[in-house]
Write a protein that holds these residues in place. Sequence first.
Motif, PDB file in Angstrom:
ATOM      1  N   ALA A  36       0.925  -1.177  -0.029  1.00  0.00           N
ATOM      2  CA  ALA A  36       0.068  -0.054  -0.037  1.00  0.00           C
ATOM      3  C   ALA A  36       0.743   1.141   0.000  1.00  0.00           C
ATOM      4  N   ASP A  39       3.046   1.808  -3.836  1.00  0.00           N
ATOM      5  CA  ASP A  39       2.223   2.339  -4.831  1.00  0.00           C
ATOM      6  C   ASP A  39       2.382   3.801  -4.735  1.00  0.00           C
ATOM      7  N   PRO A  43      -2.640  10.894  -6.415  1.00  0.00           N
ATOM      8  CA  PRO A  43      -4.028  10.752  -6.118  1.00  0.00           C
ATOM      9  C   PRO A  43      -4.814  11.336  -7.290  1.00  0.00           C
ATOM     10  N   PRO A  45      -8.588  10.737  -8.461  1.00  0.00           N
ATOM     11  CA  PRO A  45      -9.863  10.077  -8.184  1.00  0.00           C
ATOM     12  C   PRO A  45     -10.726   9.638  -9.573  1.00  0.00           C
ATOM     13  N   TYR A  86      -8.529  11.077  -1.447  1.00  0.00           N
ATOM     14  CA  TYR A  86      -8.025   9.938  -2.185  1.00  0.00           C
ATOM     15  C   TYR A  86      -7.335   8.957  -1.317  1.00  0.00           C
ATOM     16  N   GLU A  87      -6.497   9.380  -0.557  1.00  0.00           N
ATOM     17  CA  GLU A  87      -6.024   8.179   0.614  1.00  0.00           C
ATOM     18  C   GLU A  87      -6.954   7.538   1.534  1.00  0.00           C
ATOM     19  N   HIS A  89     -10.310   7.296   0.941  1.00  0.00           N
ATOM     20  CA  HIS A  89     -10.992   6.103   0.328  1.00  0.00           C
ATOM     21  C   HIS A  89     -10.160   4.873  -0.014  1.00  0.00           C
ATOM     22  N   ARG A  90      -8.994   5.089  -0.712  1.00  0.00           N
ATOM     23  CA  ARG A  90      -8.276   4.073  -0.989  1.00  0.00           C
ATOM     24  C   ARG A  90      -8.096   3.217   0.208  1.00  0.00           C
ATOM     25  N   ARG A 148      -0.719   8.814   3.253  1.00  0.00           N
ATOM     26  CA  ARG A 148      -0.677   7.214   2.797  1.00  0.00           C
ATOM     27  C   ARG A 148      -0.427   6.512   3.986  1.00  0.00           C
ATOM     28  N   CYS A 151      -3.172   6.537   6.733  1.00  0.00           N
ATOM     29  CA  CYS A 151      -4.388   6.145   6.568  1.00  0.00           C
ATOM     30  C   CYS A 151      -4.292   4.358   6.485  1.00  0.00           C
TER      31      CYS A 151
END
Length: 198
Positions: A36, A39, A43, A45, A86-87, A89-90, A148, A151
């Motif tokens: 995770a 990567d 970001p 979306p 983004y992070e 939701h990821r 990142r 999260c």
Amino acid sequence: MALALATGALHGPNAHAGSQKEEALADSVRLALSNAILDSSPPKPSFRNPADQQRYQVWLAQMSARLQRRLPDQQVRTEFLETAWYEAHRAGLDPGLVLGLIQVESAYRKYAVSMVGARGYMQVMPFWTNVIGDRNRSALFNMQTNLRYGCAILRMYLDMEAGNLYLALGRYNGSRGRPEYPNAVLSAWQNWKFKSPL
């Protein structure tokens, strides 16, 4: 720079990271976290339909207005919110929860350093760069890297606690079982909940 970051000027009453513990992780958990983090895609979306995209645009405008006083530069604020969304939701987290946690942890200070050495917006402990990263501790001051890590770590703690957010937040702060930190984050989350007009 490291010396400057260690000074009291950056330690404030709002850098609340506790003494997070380096826990023994199963190899599968370590590998999933490492993948995770590694990567490094920016970001970007993506949306299933125009309604989802419109909802995101409304969220972005709402959160930007709320965050303007803390992050006055519009470009910085927009990049920060796009990345946080983004992070979050990821990692399967509510973006408002992430924004509330950041409010408590660092008061939106990119270069915040706590008394125990946690760094950046989400006050990530440097040992995580050894456990799941590339040992580059200075990267924790990079916005996307910090968000990142934060999260992904919170998601791991939620999974470890079978979805119990209160206990997961305690683990994140290194104060599991004590109410002050989870209550502070849950209260701050209320400020960042999205009120959809749609």
